[in-house]
Design a protein around this motif. Structure first.
Motif, mmCIF file in Angstrom:
data_model
loop_
_atom_site.group_PDB
_atom_site.id
_atom_site.type_symbol
_atom_site.label_atom_id
_atom_site.label_comp_id
_atom_site.label_asym_id
_atom_site.label_seq_id
_atom_site.Cartn_x
_atom_site.Cartn_y
_atom_site.Cartn_z
ATOM 1 N N ASN A 20 4.730 -43.252 -67.517
ATOM 2 C CA ASN A 20 5.212 -42.069 -68.022
ATOM 3 C C ASN A 20 5.982 -41.918 -69.424
ATOM 4 O OD1 ASN A 20 5.768 -40.042 -65.445
ATOM 5 N ND2 ASN A 20 5.850 -41.860 -64.653
ATOM 6 N N LEU A 21 6.543 -43.064 -69.739
ATOM 7 C CA LEU A 21 6.715 -43.176 -71.428
ATOM 8 C C LEU A 21 5.713 -43.116 -72.310
ATOM 9 C CD1 LEU A 21 9.765 -45.756 -71.299
ATOM 10 C CD2 LEU A 21 9.823 -43.187 -71.479
ATOM 11 N N ALA A 22 4.607 -43.643 -71.836
ATOM 12 C CA ALA A 22 3.286 -43.835 -72.960
ATOM 13 C C ALA A 22 2.832 -42.535 -72.664
ATOM 14 C CB ALA A 22 2.364 -44.748 -72.091
ATOM 15 N N ALA A 23 2.715 -41.950 -71.567
ATOM 16 C CA ALA A 23 2.101 -40.302 -71.444
ATOM 17 C C ALA A 23 2.624 -39.205 -72.296
ATOM 18 C CB ALA A 23 2.104 -39.983 -69.852
ATOM 19 N N ILE A 24 4.172 -39.554 -72.431
ATOM 20 C CA ILE A 24 4.964 -38.704 -72.988
ATOM 21 C C ILE A 24 4.617 -39.002 -74.686
ATOM 22 C CG2 ILE A 24 7.272 -38.109 -73.946
ATOM 23 C CD1 ILE A 24 8.161 -38.624 -70.994
ATOM 24 N N SER A 43 -0.677 -49.703 -62.937
ATOM 25 C CA SER A 43 -0.690 -48.861 -64.099
ATOM 26 C C SER A 43 -2.119 -48.367 -64.472
ATOM 27 C CB SER A 43 -0.085 -49.436 -65.562
ATOM 28 O OG SER A 43 1.238 -49.645 -65.281
ATOM 29 N N THR A 44 -3.160 -49.263 -64.025
ATOM 30 C CA THR A 44 -4.626 -49.036 -64.164
ATOM 31 C C THR A 44 -4.754 -47.787 -63.418
ATOM 32 O OG1 THR A 44 -5.032 -51.196 -64.765
ATOM 33 C CG2 THR A 44 -6.887 -49.923 -64.079
ATOM 34 N N HIS A 45 -4.411 -48.059 -62.254
ATOM 35 C CA HIS A 45 -4.729 -46.936 -61.034
ATOM 36 C C HIS A 45 -4.077 -45.721 -61.450
ATOM 37 C CE1 HIS A 45 -5.338 -44.938 -57.149
ATOM 38 N NE2 HIS A 45 -6.117 -45.953 -56.878
ATOM 39 N N TYR A 46 -2.943 -45.597 -61.826
ATOM 40 C CA TYR A 46 -2.133 -44.582 -62.135
ATOM 41 C C TYR A 46 -2.756 -43.700 -63.354
ATOM 42 C CZ TYR A 46 2.472 -41.984 -62.553
ATOM 43 O OH TYR A 46 3.635 -41.116 -62.586
ATOM 44 N N LYS A 231 -1.365 -38.521 -62.043
ATOM 45 C CA LYS A 231 -0.924 -37.874 -63.236
ATOM 46 C C LYS A 231 0.553 -38.183 -63.331
ATOM 47 C CE LYS A 231 -3.556 -33.677 -62.680
ATOM 48 N NZ LYS A 231 -3.561 -32.132 -62.239
ATOM 49 N N PRO A 232 0.880 -38.584 -64.613
ATOM 50 C CA PRO A 232 2.254 -38.902 -64.857
ATOM 51 C C PRO A 232 2.984 -37.531 -64.977
ATOM 52 C CG PRO A 232 0.809 -40.034 -66.731
ATOM 53 C CD PRO A 232 -0.135 -39.341 -65.702
ATOM 54 N N MET A 233 4.272 -37.671 -64.898
ATOM 55 C CA MET A 233 5.029 -36.612 -64.481
ATOM 56 C C MET A 233 4.990 -35.275 -65.398
ATOM 57 S SD MET A 233 6.811 -36.635 -61.497
ATOM 58 C CE MET A 233 8.073 -35.527 -61.903
ATOM 59 N N ILE A 234 4.853 -35.911 -66.850
ATOM 60 C CA ILE A 234 4.777 -34.948 -67.826
ATOM 61 C C ILE A 234 3.346 -33.858 -67.769
ATOM 62 C CG2 ILE A 234 3.518 -36.132 -69.497
ATOM 63 C CD1 ILE A 234 6.332 -34.046 -70.163
ATOM 64 N N HIS A 235 2.450 -34.480 -66.938
ATOM 65 C CA HIS A 235 1.032 -33.499 -66.676
ATOM 66 C C HIS A 235 1.081 -32.935 -65.352
ATOM 67 C CE1 HIS A 235 -0.690 -35.060 -70.258
ATOM 68 N NE2 HIS A 235 -0.354 -36.259 -69.918
ATOM 69 N N LEU A 236 2.179 -33.421 -64.460
ATOM 70 C CA LEU A 236 2.105 -32.889 -62.945
ATOM 71 C C LEU A 236 3.144 -31.883 -62.932
ATOM 72 C CD1 LEU A 236 1.354 -33.459 -59.973
ATOM 73 C CD2 LEU A 236 3.445 -34.758 -59.707
ATOM 74 N N GLU A 245 14.037 -35.874 -67.704
ATOM 75 C CA GLU A 245 14.439 -37.492 -67.875
ATOM 76 C C GLU A 245 13.737 -38.283 -68.529
ATOM 77 O OE1 GLU A 245 17.842 -36.869 -64.112
ATOM 78 O OE2 GLU A 245 15.804 -38.172 -63.938
ATOM 79 N N PHE A 246 12.663 -38.167 -68.242
ATOM 80 C CA PHE A 246 11.821 -39.364 -69.014
ATOM 81 C C PHE A 246 11.602 -38.808 -70.303
ATOM 82 C CE2 PHE A 246 9.533 -40.706 -64.825
ATOM 83 C CZ PHE A 246 9.659 -42.124 -64.942
ATOM 84 N N VAL A 247 11.533 -37.442 -70.768
ATOM 85 C CA VAL A 247 11.267 -37.049 -72.229
ATOM 86 C C VAL A 247 12.577 -37.297 -72.924
ATOM 87 C CG1 VAL A 247 11.267 -35.106 -73.342
ATOM 88 C CG2 VAL A 247 9.448 -35.239 -71.517
ATOM 89 N N ALA A 248 13.628 -37.242 -72.344
ATOM 90 C CA ALA A 248 15.010 -37.399 -72.873
ATOM 91 C C ALA A 248 15.031 -38.925 -73.231
ATOM 92 C CB ALA A 248 16.272 -36.987 -71.921
ATOM 93 N N LEU A 249 14.700 -40.039 -72.362
ATOM 94 C CA LEU A 249 14.479 -41.146 -72.413
ATOM 95 C C LEU A 249 13.725 -41.575 -73.609
ATOM 96 C CD1 LEU A 249 15.492 -44.208 -71.494
ATOM 97 C CD2 LEU A 249 13.595 -44.113 -69.878
ATOM 98 N N HIS A 250 12.796 -41.066 -73.650
ATOM 99 C CA HIS A 250 11.682 -41.328 -74.508
ATOM 100 C C HIS A 250 12.269 -40.972 -76.004
ATOM 101 C CE1 HIS A 250 8.280 -40.469 -77.508
ATOM 102 N NE2 HIS A 250 7.683 -41.496 -76.455
ATOM 103 N N ASP A 251 12.837 -39.927 -76.015
ATOM 104 C CA ASP A 251 13.509 -39.551 -77.436
ATOM 105 C C ASP A 251 14.663 -40.305 -77.774
ATOM 106 O OD1 ASP A 251 11.749 -37.214 -77.443
ATOM 107 O OD2 ASP A 251 13.055 -35.785 -76.537
ATOM 108 N N THR A 252 15.619 -40.834 -76.735
ATOM 109 C CA THR A 252 16.498 -41.673 -76.854
ATOM 110 C C THR A 252 15.919 -43.084 -77.814
ATOM 111 O OG1 THR A 252 17.869 -41.066 -75.336
ATOM 112 C CG2 THR A 252 18.263 -43.301 -75.939
ATOM 113 N N LEU A 253 14.834 -43.516 -77.221
ATOM 114 C CA LEU A 253 14.208 -44.894 -77.713
ATOM 115 C C LEU A 253 13.606 -44.362 -79.065
ATOM 116 C CD1 LEU A 253 12.250 -45.814 -74.518
ATOM 117 C CD2 LEU A 253 14.180 -47.001 -75.404
ATOM 118 N N ALA A 254 12.964 -43.269 -79.277
ATOM 119 C CA ALA A 254 12.344 -42.985 -80.737
ATOM 120 C C ALA A 254 13.349 -42.773 -81.496
ATOM 121 C CB ALA A 254 11.581 -41.705 -80.550
ATOM 122 N N ARG A 255 14.536 -41.947 -81.193
ATOM 123 C CA ARG A 255 15.708 -41.883 -82.073
ATOM 124 C C ARG A 255 16.321 -43.253 -82.616
ATOM 125 N NH1 ARG A 255 17.766 -38.598 -79.368
ATOM 126 N NH2 ARG A 255 19.309 -39.776 -78.173
#
Length: 259
Positions: A20-24, A43-46, A231-236, A245-255
Motif C-alpha cells: 500500500n505504501l508502494a502503490a501510493i 506481495s507478489t500476489h497482491y 488492488k491496493p487500497m488507493i486503487h480500490l 491513513e495509508f496516504v497520511a503515513l506515506h506523507d509522514t515518512l516523506a516529510r
C-alpha cells in the motif's frame, strides 16, 4: 530511498503495508519497486494478481544465478516485472527461495541483493522490500541493502515482547554490516481506537521513547477485499478511511525521511 518492512512475528501486516505504501509512492509520480523476499509471496500476489509460481522469472532465478557462474548472466533489470499500476514494478517471490536459502548462506551471498539494488539506483526513486517473518538470510540481505527499516506492530503483548529483540537485531546488523541503516519507525497496524488494550500498549511504547509513527492504521474488513482483488487500497477505494491513513503515513515518512 530503500525501505525494508520487517518483523520476526508473522501476521502483522508486512505485505499489506509494503504494497500500500508502494502503490501510493507510484501514484504520486515516483518510480517504485517492490522486492518480495518472502517465499509465501503475498506481495507478489497482491500486486501482480498471481502467485510467484505463475511468473516467468522471479527472485529465485536471481539468487540461483548468484550460485552458478555464467558467462552471460541476466541483468538485474531482467528480474523486474511491471505491475498493472503505473510506475510500480515488482521483483516477484517464489516458493523455491526456501530451498535456496541454505546454499546462499553457506556461500556467503549476503551482499548480492545490495549490489543488485546499487545497479538499479538510477532507475527507481524508492524501493520497498517485503521480508519473511524470521531473521534469516533474506531478511539480513534486505537490512544490509536498505537505508531504513519500518516495523509493523499489531498491538498485542506477543508483538511487544518480540519488538525489543527485533530492535536489537537491527542495531547489530547496522553495527556489523550497514551503518546507514536507520529505524524509521513502528507502524501501528490493525488499531482499534475504542479498545483499551491497543491504546495502553501504544502509549507505553511512546512513553519508552520508541519511534511510533502516526497515523495508526485502522482495523478494517476492506483490506480483505483489497487482497482478494489484488488492488491496493488507493486503487480500490481512495476515499476509504484506511486509504487515507495509508496516504497520511506515506506523507509522514516523506516529510521526515524523504521519499
Amino acid at each position: 530511498m530503500r525501505r525494508v518492512v520487517f518483523n520476526q512475528k508473522g501476521g502483522v501486516g508486512k505485505s499489506t503495508i509494503t504494497c500500500n505504501l508502494a502503490a501510493i509512492s507510484a501514484q504520486q509520480g515516483l518510480r517504485t519497486l517492490v522486492i518480495d523476499l518472502d517465499p509465501q509471496g503475498n506481495s507478489t500476489h497482491y500486486l501482480l494478481g498471481a502467485p510467484g509460481e505463475a511468473q516467468d522469472i522471479t527472485l529465485a532465478d536471481f539468487f540461483d544465478q548468484t550460485l552458478n557462474f555464467k558467462l552471460n548472466p541476466k541483468a538485474t533489470t531482467d528480474f523486474v516485472l511491471a505491475s498493472p499500476f503505473e510506475r510500480l514494478h515488482v521483483m516477484p517471490s517464489h516458493p523455491q527461495l526456501e530451498e535456496l536459502q541454505g546454499k546462499l548462506e553457506s556461500r556467503y551471498k549476503i551482499y548480492k541483493l545490495r549490489d543488485a539494488l546499487d545497479e538499479l539506483a538510477d532507475q527507481y526513486d524508492c524501493i520497498y522490500i517485503d521480508t519473511p517473518p524470521a531473521l534469516n538470510f533474506y531478511t539480513r540481505s534486505a537490512l544490509i541493502a536498505a537505508n531504513a527499516c519500518l516495523i509493523p506492530f499489531d498491538c498485542d503483548d506477543f508483538s511487544r515482547r518480540a519488538l525489543y529483540s527485533l530492535l536489537e537485531n537491527v542495531e547489530e546488523i547496522k553495527a556489523d554490516h550497514n551503518n546507514k541503516l536507520a529505524v524509521e519507525g513502528i507502524v501501528v497496524n490493525q488499531y482499534q481506537a475504542r479498545a483499551s488494550l491497543p491504546q495502553k500498549v501504544v502509549q507505553e511504547l511512546i512513553e519508552e521513547g520508541l519511534p511510533v509513527l502516526e497515523p495508526y492504521l485502522s482495523s478494517s474488513i476492506k483490506i480483505k477485499e483489497s487482497h482478494e482483488q489484488s488492488k491496493p487500497m488507493i486503487h480500490l477505494d481512495a476515499r476509504h478511511k484506511l486509504s487515507q491513513e495509508f496516504v497520511a503515513l506515506h506523507d509522514t515518512l516523506a516529510r521526515k525521511y524523504g521519499v
